[in-house]
Write a protein that holds these residues in place. Structure first.
Motif, PDB file in Angstrom:
ATOM      1  N   SER A   1       0.907  -1.261  -0.268  1.00  0.00           N
ATOM      2  CA  SER A   1      -0.010  -0.028   0.160  1.00  0.00           C
ATOM      3  C   SER A   1       0.896   1.355  -0.010  1.00  0.00           C
ATOM      4  O   SER A   1       0.354   2.273   0.170  1.00  0.00           O
ATOM      5  N   PHE A   2       2.138   0.906   0.020  1.00  0.00           N
ATOM      6  CA  PHE A   2       3.104   2.210   0.150  1.00  0.00           C
ATOM      7  C   PHE A   2       4.159   2.319  -1.054  1.00  0.00           C
ATOM      8  O   PHE A   2       4.552   1.435  -1.581  1.00  0.00           O
ATOM      9  N   SER A   3       4.007   3.595  -1.678  1.00  0.00           N
ATOM     10  CA  SER A   3       4.846   3.937  -2.776  1.00  0.00           C
ATOM     11  C   SER A   3       6.363   3.996  -2.400  1.00  0.00           C
ATOM     12  O   SER A   3       7.400   4.048  -3.000  1.00  0.00           O
ATOM     13  N   SER A   4       6.391   4.543  -1.027  1.00  0.00           N
ATOM     14  CA  SER A   4       7.803   5.127  -0.421  1.00  0.00           C
ATOM     15  C   SER A   4       8.054   3.920   0.510  1.00  0.00           C
ATOM     16  O   SER A   4       7.805   3.661   1.535  1.00  0.00           O
ATOM     17  N   PRO A   5       9.440   3.466   0.159  1.00  0.00           N
ATOM     18  CA  PRO A   5      10.112   2.428   0.988  1.00  0.00           C
ATOM     19  C   PRO A   5      10.162   2.999   2.419  1.00  0.00           C
ATOM     20  O   PRO A   5       9.991   2.133   3.395  1.00  0.00           O
ATOM     21  N   ALA A   6      10.573   4.165   2.496  1.00  0.00           N
ATOM     22  CA  ALA A   6      10.660   4.749   3.869  1.00  0.00           C
ATOM     23  C   ALA A   6       9.414   4.848   4.727  1.00  0.00           C
ATOM     24  O   ALA A   6       9.410   4.367   6.004  1.00  0.00           O
ATOM     25  N   ASP A   7       8.216   5.179   3.984  1.00  0.00           N
ATOM     26  CA  ASP A   7       7.122   5.311   4.721  1.00  0.00           C
ATOM     27  C   ASP A   7       6.795   3.745   4.913  1.00  0.00           C
ATOM     28  O   ASP A   7       5.995   3.537   6.335  1.00  0.00           O
ATOM     29  N   ARG A   8       6.632   2.827   4.249  1.00  0.00           N
ATOM     30  CA  ARG A   8       6.491   1.463   4.561  1.00  0.00           C
ATOM     31  C   ARG A   8       7.380   0.780   5.782  1.00  0.00           C
ATOM     32  O   ARG A   8       6.806   0.161   6.897  1.00  0.00           O
ATOM     33  N   ASP A   9       8.618   1.275   5.845  1.00  0.00           N
ATOM     34  CA  ASP A   9       9.433   0.841   6.726  1.00  0.00           C
ATOM     35  C   ASP A   9       8.920   1.348   8.176  1.00  0.00           C
ATOM     36  O   ASP A   9       8.961   0.767   9.216  1.00  0.00           O
ATOM     37  N   LEU A  10       8.626   2.620   8.262  1.00  0.00           N
ATOM     38  CA  LEU A  10       8.135   3.197   9.364  1.00  0.00           C
ATOM     39  C   LEU A  10       6.724   2.782  10.041  1.00  0.00           C
ATOM     40  O   LEU A  10       6.817   2.489  11.175  1.00  0.00           O
ATOM     41  N   PHE A  11       5.965   2.405   8.953  1.00  0.00           N
ATOM     42  CA  PHE A  11       4.493   1.676   9.417  1.00  0.00           C
ATOM     43  C   PHE A  11       4.881   0.280   9.937  1.00  0.00           C
ATOM     44  O   PHE A  11       4.219  -0.008  11.005  1.00  0.00           O
ATOM     45  N   LEU A  12       5.687  -0.569   9.235  1.00  0.00           N
ATOM     46  CA  LEU A  12       5.998  -1.770   9.860  1.00  0.00           C
ATOM     47  C   LEU A  12       6.859  -1.673  11.067  1.00  0.00           C
ATOM     48  O   LEU A  12       6.400  -2.494  11.743  1.00  0.00           O
TER      49      LEU A  12
ATOM     50  N   GLU B   1       5.657  13.664  20.254  1.00  0.00           N
ATOM     51  CA  GLU B   1       5.170  12.474  20.214  1.00  0.00           C
ATOM     52  C   GLU B   1       4.709  12.065  18.978  1.00  0.00           C
ATOM     53  O   GLU B   1       4.261  12.819  18.292  1.00  0.00           O
ATOM     54  N   GLY B   2       5.045  10.486  18.580  1.00  0.00           N
ATOM     55  CA  GLY B   2       4.612  10.193  17.103  1.00  0.00           C
ATOM     56  C   GLY B   2       5.160   8.881  16.893  1.00  0.00           C
ATOM     57  O   GLY B   2       6.330   8.401  17.673  1.00  0.00           O
ATOM     58  N   ARG B   3       5.039   8.369  15.756  1.00  0.00           N
ATOM     59  CA  ARG B   3       5.621   7.342  15.174  1.00  0.00           C
ATOM     60  C   ARG B   3       6.890   7.470  14.570  1.00  0.00           C
ATOM     61  O   ARG B   3       7.040   8.506  13.732  1.00  0.00           O
ATOM     62  N   HIS B   4       8.107   6.586  14.969  1.00  0.00           N
ATOM     63  CA  HIS B   4       9.370   6.881  14.521  1.00  0.00           C
ATOM     64  C   HIS B   4      10.267   5.526  14.660  1.00  0.00           C
ATOM     65  O   HIS B   4       9.455   4.720  15.269  1.00  0.00           O
ATOM     66  N   LEU B   5      11.230   5.669  13.986  1.00  0.00           N
ATOM     67  CA  LEU B   5      12.183   4.404  13.989  1.00  0.00           C
ATOM     68  C   LEU B   5      13.218   4.992  14.771  1.00  0.00           C
ATOM     69  O   LEU B   5      14.061   5.782  14.624  1.00  0.00           O
ATOM     70  N   PRO B   6      13.289   3.836  16.042  1.00  0.00           N
ATOM     71  CA  PRO B   6      14.127   4.400  17.112  1.00  0.00           C
ATOM     72  C   PRO B   6      15.674   4.253  16.476  1.00  0.00           C
ATOM     73  O   PRO B   6      16.852   5.321  16.918  1.00  0.00           O
ATOM     74  N   SER B   7      15.908   3.649  15.291  1.00  0.00           N
ATOM     75  CA  SER B   7      17.525   3.553  14.796  1.00  0.00           C
ATOM     76  C   SER B   7      17.647   4.571  13.859  1.00  0.00           C
ATOM     77  O   SER B   7      19.007   4.517  13.271  1.00  0.00           O
TER      78      SER B   7
END
Length: 509
Positions: free
Chosen positions: A286-297, A443-449
């Motif tokens: 559902s994602f065109s951006s790999p970065a957005d998909r990585d963030l979601f997953l 506050e929000g969704r993020h990738l800790p690394s």
């Protein structure tokens, strides 16, 4: 739009909702969330309901409604309350469904105390069955995910159970349509079956009770084979875990036992065939951006320190005393959402200390506020009670600053990595920027690394934002190699030329 009926108003021929928000690149398909009711029975004073609270039911349950739905592996005991029914369904599908019932046996009661009804118990204005329409088919799916069968008693929480074996036309079904996540299970067996079933032999030794995502009731499955997905869509799984349907029973069952989760997993491991290494990757994304998909997953949600220069600029500071100046600046920009943010950045770069002082949001000691809030957020994350009390006290701040600092944690600035705008805290972000705070709790969704960029002075960041925007505008109008593109920082200071650029025609392909 669906119709809404009480459970007692449902009749055979209604198409009741059996799914909710399948997260997939190909969905939803026309009519996929609804399936045809084939039998209805009303259960007066159900003796199999045990003591204790339930969802929408008290301890003296007067009536339950059981429905047998086309494609379901067992009947559903509906909770009290309203249920969605399709207002219109494709004409050819309705005809096919009538000719291919899942429950063709004579309509007899399944549950103790149940009475089969063909008419609603309560009056309703609409006739049975949805209106006839012609729906457009969706794109045919070329590959479907692998599945396997196992006994119903080995179902595990987290399995994606097939609750709709077919939907006409079959080729129109979505990639993983008809499979929904199991969120709670329990078993009834032995003498307990006599309190539930008119004919205990129907259960074949054991009944599996299940809450399934999207089904507004408890699914009652005899000991038969059921089909589950071998590997669910990882994007859909992530979505379903973030928004569970019902992880506890709708109502308690007398003598029901919840199986040990580890024991269920061991049984499943024996039955589950090996999956290909690429099975999960074969689902359309559902994602065109790999970065957005990585963030979601892989992202987590919480408060973390974010460099101010990484945050988007405000998009509508209507309470700001300088907002009329923003509106004047916006008149020289193209009419799009992001241009409004750049206009706010441009105003920020122009404001003087006296201008900031005119706004009540800038009265606090924001450097100290940000430091105290960061400490408070860290203490809450560590779940250290003593440290948390000290951080919450913030005795070194005055009362007003203390309120601001606590609000940064309890009513935080909200922003997900990679998103275009803030959803809360625009005025406070402006005050923090003006105070020269390099990082602030968000506050929000993020990738800790994720590696954070180096802090940039807020005024410098504002100027960079404006220059980059107009450089892109010039590049789109004149071409990326035009010498004026590199002169954008000087060129766009002339308001008349900016107005001309903002209204320039779209470049030809």
């Amino acid at each position: 739009m669906p119709q809404v009926h009480r459970a007692e108003q449902l009749v055979p021929g209604d198409y009741v909702r059996t799914g909710f928000a399948r997260f997939s690149a190909d969905g939803p398909r026309a009519g996929e969330y609804y399936a045809r009711i084939e039998h209805v029975e009303h259960i007066e004073r159900p003796g199999f309901v045990g003591p204790g609270p339930g969802f929408g039911l008290d301890r003296t349950v007067k009536r339950l409604v059981a429905i047998r739905i086309q494609g379901m592996p067992g009947p559903v005991l509906l909770r009290a309350g309203d249920h969605h029914v399709a207002r219109a369904v494709d004409e050819e599908r309705q005809q096919w469904d009538r000719l291919h019932p899942t429950w063709p046996e004579p309509s007899t009661a399944v549950f103790v105390g149940g009475k089969v009804r063909a008419e609603p118990l309560w009056e309703r204005t609409e006739a049975a069955g949805p209106e006839l329409i012609r729906s457009s088919p969706g794109r045919e799916v070329k590959r479907r995910p692998k599945t396997f069968e196992k006994p119903a008693s080995t179902l595990c929480v987290g399995d994606y159970l097939q609750t709709q074996t077919c939907r006409f036309p079959a080729q129109d079904m979505g990639v993983d349509e008809g499979f929904w996540r199991v969120e709670w299970i329990a078993h009834l067996e032995g003498a307990a079956l006599e309190t539930l079933l008119v004919n205990p032999e129907w259960a074949r030794g054991r009944v599996t009770l299940a809450n399934v995502y999207g089904v507004s009731g408890v699914l009652v499955i005899p000991e038969t084979s059921v089909r589950v997905l071998l590997v669910p869509n990882p994007e859909r799984l992530r979505n379903d875990l973030d928004g569970p349907w019902r992880e506890k029973p709708y109502f308690p069952f007398a003598c029901a036992t919840v199986p040990d989760e580890d024991d269920q997993r061991r049984k499943d491991a024996v039955l589950r065939p090996p999956a290909g290494a690429d099975e999960a990757d074969l689902y359309p994304s559902s994602f065109s951006s790999p970065a957005d998909r990585d963030l979601f997953l892989n992202g987590v949600t919480g408060i973390r320190p974010v460099p101010v220069a990484q945050l988007p600029w405000p998009h509508r500071l209507s309470k700001c005393p300088h907002f009329p100046r923003v509106e004047e600046i916006e008149k020289t920009y193209p009419e799009d959402w992001y241009a409004g943010q750049v206009a706010h950045a441009e105003l920020f770069a122009r404001l003087t200390p006296d201008d900031f002082a005119a706004c009540p949001y800038h009265e606090g000691n924001w450097a100290a506020i940000a430091e105290a809030a960061t400490e408070f957020a860290a203490a809450e994350l560590d779940d250290d009670a003593e440290r948390g009390r000290a951080a919450y006290a913030m005795e070194h701040l005055n009362e007003r600053d203390r309120e601001w600092a606590r609000a940064l944690v309890q009513d935080p600035i909200c922003w997900d990595d990679n998103h275009d705008g803030l959803t809360n805290g625009q005025h406070r972000t402006c005050a923090l920027r003006a105070a020269g705070v390099p990082c602030l709790p968000v506050e929000g969704r993020h990738l800790p690394s994720t590696t954070k960029p180096e802090p940039v002075d807020a005024r410098t960041h504002a100027q960079q934002t404006v220059r980059a925007f107009w450089r892109d505008v010039l590049s789109a109008v004149l071409g990326p190699s035009h010498p004026l593109v590199h002169a954008a920082p000087l060129f766009v200071r002339i308001p008349a030329l900016r107005r001309l650029l903002s209204r320039a025609p779209e470049p030809r392909e």
